[in-house]
Design a protein around this motif. Structure first.
Motif, PDB file in Angstrom:
ATOM      1  N   PHE A 172       0.839  -1.203   0.000  1.00  0.00           N
ATOM      2  CA  PHE A 172       0.000   0.000   0.000  1.00  0.00           C
ATOM      3  C   PHE A 172       0.871   1.249   0.000  1.00  0.00           C
ATOM      4  O   PHE A 172       0.722   2.146  -0.846  1.00  0.00           O
ATOM      5  N   ILE A 173       1.798   1.339   0.966  1.00  0.00           N
ATOM      6  CA  ILE A 173       2.738   2.448   1.032  1.00  0.00           C
ATOM      7  C   ILE A 173       4.135   1.898   1.279  1.00  0.00           C
ATOM      8  O   ILE A 173       4.288   0.777   1.785  1.00  0.00           O
ATOM      9  N   VAL A 174       5.138   2.679   0.919  1.00  0.00           N
ATOM     10  CA  VAL A 174       6.532   2.280   1.153  1.00  0.00           C
ATOM     11  C   VAL A 174       7.277   3.467   1.752  1.00  0.00           C
ATOM     12  O   VAL A 174       6.906   4.633   1.531  1.00  0.00           O
ATOM     13  N   ALA A 175       8.310   3.168   2.539  1.00  0.00           N
ATOM     14  CA  ALA A 175       9.105   4.219   3.179  1.00  0.00           C
ATOM     15  C   ALA A 175       9.775   5.094   2.124  1.00  0.00           C
ATOM     16  O   ALA A 175      10.161   4.613   1.053  1.00  0.00           O
ATOM     17  N   ALA A 176       9.908   6.384   2.444  1.00  0.00           N
ATOM     18  CA  ALA A 176      10.476   7.325   1.479  1.00  0.00           C
ATOM     19  C   ALA A 176      11.361   8.335   2.183  1.00  0.00           C
ATOM     20  O   ALA A 176      10.876   9.299   2.777  1.00  0.00           O
ATOM     21  N   GLY A 177      12.669   8.107   2.134  1.00  0.00           N
ATOM     22  CA  GLY A 177      13.618   9.110   2.556  1.00  0.00           C
ATOM     23  C   GLY A 177      13.677   9.362   4.048  1.00  0.00           C
ATOM     24  O   GLY A 177      13.155   8.587   4.858  1.00  0.00           O
ATOM     25  N   PRO A 178      14.291  10.507   4.434  1.00  0.00           N
ATOM     26  CA  PRO A 178      14.489  10.826   5.850  1.00  0.00           C
ATOM     27  C   PRO A 178      13.179  11.212   6.527  1.00  0.00           C
ATOM     28  O   PRO A 178      12.166  11.456   5.882  1.00  0.00           O
ATOM     29  N   MET A 179      13.253  11.283   7.856  1.00  0.00           N
ATOM     30  CA  MET A 179      12.073  11.627   8.632  1.00  0.00           C
ATOM     31  C   MET A 179      11.804  13.128   8.547  1.00  0.00           C
ATOM     32  O   MET A 179      12.719  13.927   8.361  1.00  0.00           O
ATOM     33  N   ARG A 180      10.511  13.488   8.657  1.00  0.00           N
ATOM     34  CA  ARG A 180      10.140  14.905   8.695  1.00  0.00           C
ATOM     35  C   ARG A 180      10.278  15.381  10.133  1.00  0.00           C
ATOM     36  O   ARG A 180       9.751  14.769  11.050  1.00  0.00           O
ATOM     37  N   ARG A 181      10.958  16.507  10.309  1.00  0.00           N
ATOM     38  CA  ARG A 181      11.188  17.032  11.651  1.00  0.00           C
ATOM     39  C   ARG A 181      10.408  18.335  11.835  1.00  0.00           C
ATOM     40  O   ARG A 181      10.825  19.391  11.368  1.00  0.00           O
ATOM     41  N   PRO A 182       9.244  18.265  12.474  1.00  0.00           N
ATOM     42  CA  PRO A 182       8.434  19.463  12.693  1.00  0.00           C
ATOM     43  C   PRO A 182       9.064  20.362  13.747  1.00  0.00           C
ATOM     44  O   PRO A 182       9.954  19.955  14.488  1.00  0.00           O
TER      45      PRO A 182
ATOM     46  N   ALA B  42       8.501  12.498  12.199  1.00  0.00           N
ATOM     47  CA  ALA B  42       7.556  11.550  11.610  1.00  0.00           C
ATOM     48  C   ALA B  42       8.165  10.925  10.360  1.00  0.00           C
ATOM     49  O   ALA B  42       8.795  11.612   9.548  1.00  0.00           O
ATOM     50  N   ARG B  43       7.965   9.616  10.220  1.00  0.00           N
ATOM     51  CA  ARG B  43       8.466   8.908   9.041  1.00  0.00           C
ATOM     52  C   ARG B  43       7.662   9.315   7.812  1.00  0.00           C
ATOM     53  O   ARG B  43       6.457   9.543   7.871  1.00  0.00           O
ATOM     54  N   LEU B  44       8.349   9.377   6.682  1.00  0.00           N
ATOM     55  CA  LEU B  44       7.708   9.721   5.422  1.00  0.00           C
ATOM     56  C   LEU B  44       7.498   8.471   4.576  1.00  0.00           C
ATOM     57  O   LEU B  44       8.322   7.555   4.574  1.00  0.00           O
ATOM     58  N   PHE B  45       6.390   8.467   3.826  1.00  0.00           N
ATOM     59  CA  PHE B  45       6.053   7.348   2.956  1.00  0.00           C
ATOM     60  C   PHE B  45       5.633   7.893   1.587  1.00  0.00           C
ATOM     61  O   PHE B  45       5.395   9.086   1.406  1.00  0.00           O
ATOM     62  N   LYS B  46       5.556   6.981   0.637  1.00  0.00           N
ATOM     63  CA  LYS B  46       5.008   7.305  -0.677  1.00  0.00           C
ATOM     64  C   LYS B  46       4.116   6.147  -1.120  1.00  0.00           C
ATOM     65  O   LYS B  46       4.128   5.067  -0.509  1.00  0.00           O
ATOM     66  N   ALA B  47       3.330   6.393  -2.160  1.00  0.00           N
ATOM     67  CA  ALA B  47       2.403   5.364  -2.633  1.00  0.00           C
ATOM     68  C   ALA B  47       3.164   4.125  -3.073  1.00  0.00           C
ATOM     69  O   ALA B  47       4.216   4.217  -3.727  1.00  0.00           O
ATOM     70  N   GLY B  48       2.654   2.960  -2.714  1.00  0.00           N
ATOM     71  CA  GLY B  48       3.278   1.702  -3.094  1.00  0.00           C
ATOM     72  C   GLY B  48       2.866   1.252  -4.484  1.00  0.00           C
ATOM     73  O   GLY B  48       2.135   1.954  -5.190  1.00  0.00           O
ATOM     74  N   PRO B  49       3.299   0.060  -4.882  1.00  0.00           N
ATOM     75  CA  PRO B  49       3.063  -0.403  -6.253  1.00  0.00           C
ATOM     76  C   PRO B  49       1.687  -1.009  -6.510  1.00  0.00           C
ATOM     77  O   PRO B  49       1.311  -1.224  -7.660  1.00  0.00           O
ATOM     78  N   ILE B  50       0.915  -1.276  -5.464  1.00  0.00           N
ATOM     79  CA  ILE B  50      -0.352  -1.986  -5.675  1.00  0.00           C
ATOM     80  C   ILE B  50      -1.523  -1.000  -5.687  1.00  0.00           C
ATOM     81  O   ILE B  50      -1.446   0.082  -5.120  1.00  0.00           O
TER      82      ILE B  50
END
Length: 256
Positions: A199-209, A215-223
């Motif tokens: 559904f989603i996959v990890a993407a790059g470094p964490m976002r630092r508010p 918070a961990r960043l994700f992007k859309a997965g292949p399915i």
């Protein structure tokens, strides 16, 4: 009239459009203010009659989509066929209603027989009592379209299209809450997202508010089809009633 004296009934064929998008973290529907009778001055879903016998139903829906909202390359799917006698005072009208749901849709442009067009929060139309009343049987059509959109979020990865290229789990949860119209428990939501493989996959470094934890960043997965699906009734949900959060137990379950 046929040889046996039977005469086919006069029926007009129309298309209606449920066009949904997210604006300010709320689910909105495109409505038009009718400039002609019947229901002149009332709000309605965009739509209209087929131009002639040679116009295909989907072509008519796409023509109305372009005329009423200035939209062209948007996925359309049929919600259903509505043809109850008396639904239109002009005569027997059968409507094939279509759903379009997409992120970041532009401000609408009113069509030829509409005074104005606007994005309206779905809850303003479907609440009881409704803040905005619709002409014809369009409230029923809208309710069916919204339910179809909610089901699509259960079984497909559509929700990721409403996020940025990268997003947090919390931002993805906000999409589900806006479309489903409920509040979701963050822990249960995180678990279900992680269980939906691809559904989603990890993407790059964490976002630092500025405030709070990174918070961990994700992007859309292949399915595109979710398995297991993100079923609404599988977890405690919260809805808003009278300005207060109210717990709703899962179907067949108990509050915890």
């Amino acid at each position: 009239m046929t040889d046996d004296g039977w005469e086919p009934p006069s029926v007009l064929l129309a298309v209606d459009l449920v066009i949904l998008t997210l604006r300010d973290a709320r689910l909105h529907v495109l409505l038009v203010e009718r400039g002609v009778e019947p229901y002149q001055g009332a709000f309605a879903l965009p739509g209209g009659f087929l131009h002639d016998e040679g116009e295909a139903i989907e072509a008519a829906a796409r023509r109305e989509l372009a005329e009423e909202a200035g939209l062209f390359d948007v996925h359309l799917e049929v919600i259903g066929v509505y043809g109850e006698p008396g639904r239109d005072p002009r005569g027997r009208v059968v409507s094939v209603s279509h759903l379009a749901i997409a992120p970041r849709l532009p401000d609408p442009i009113a069509g030829t027989d509409a005074v104005s067009a606007c994005w309206t929060p779905v809850e303003d139309v479907l609440s009881i009592p409704a803040h905005v009343k619709l002409a014809f049987d369009h409230r029923r059509i809208l309710a069916d379209g919204v339910e179809r959109a909610r089901t699509k979020l259960e079984h497909t990865s559509l929700a990721t299209a409403f996020c940025g290229e990268t997003f947090t789990i919390s931002e993805l949860q906000q999409v589900y809450e806006a479309v489903w119209g409920v509040g979701l428990d963050p822990r249960n939501f995180y678990r279900k997202v992680q269980n939906a493989r691809g559904f989603i996959v990890a993407a790059g470094p964490m976002r630092r508010p500025q405030n709070g934890r990174p918070a961990r960043l994700f992007k859309a997965g292949p399915i595109q089809a979710l398995y297991p699906p993100m079923v609404r009734s599988a977890q405690i949900e919260h809805t808003v009633s009278g300005g207060h959060a109210v717990e709703i137990a899962p179907e067949g379950g108990e509050r915890t």
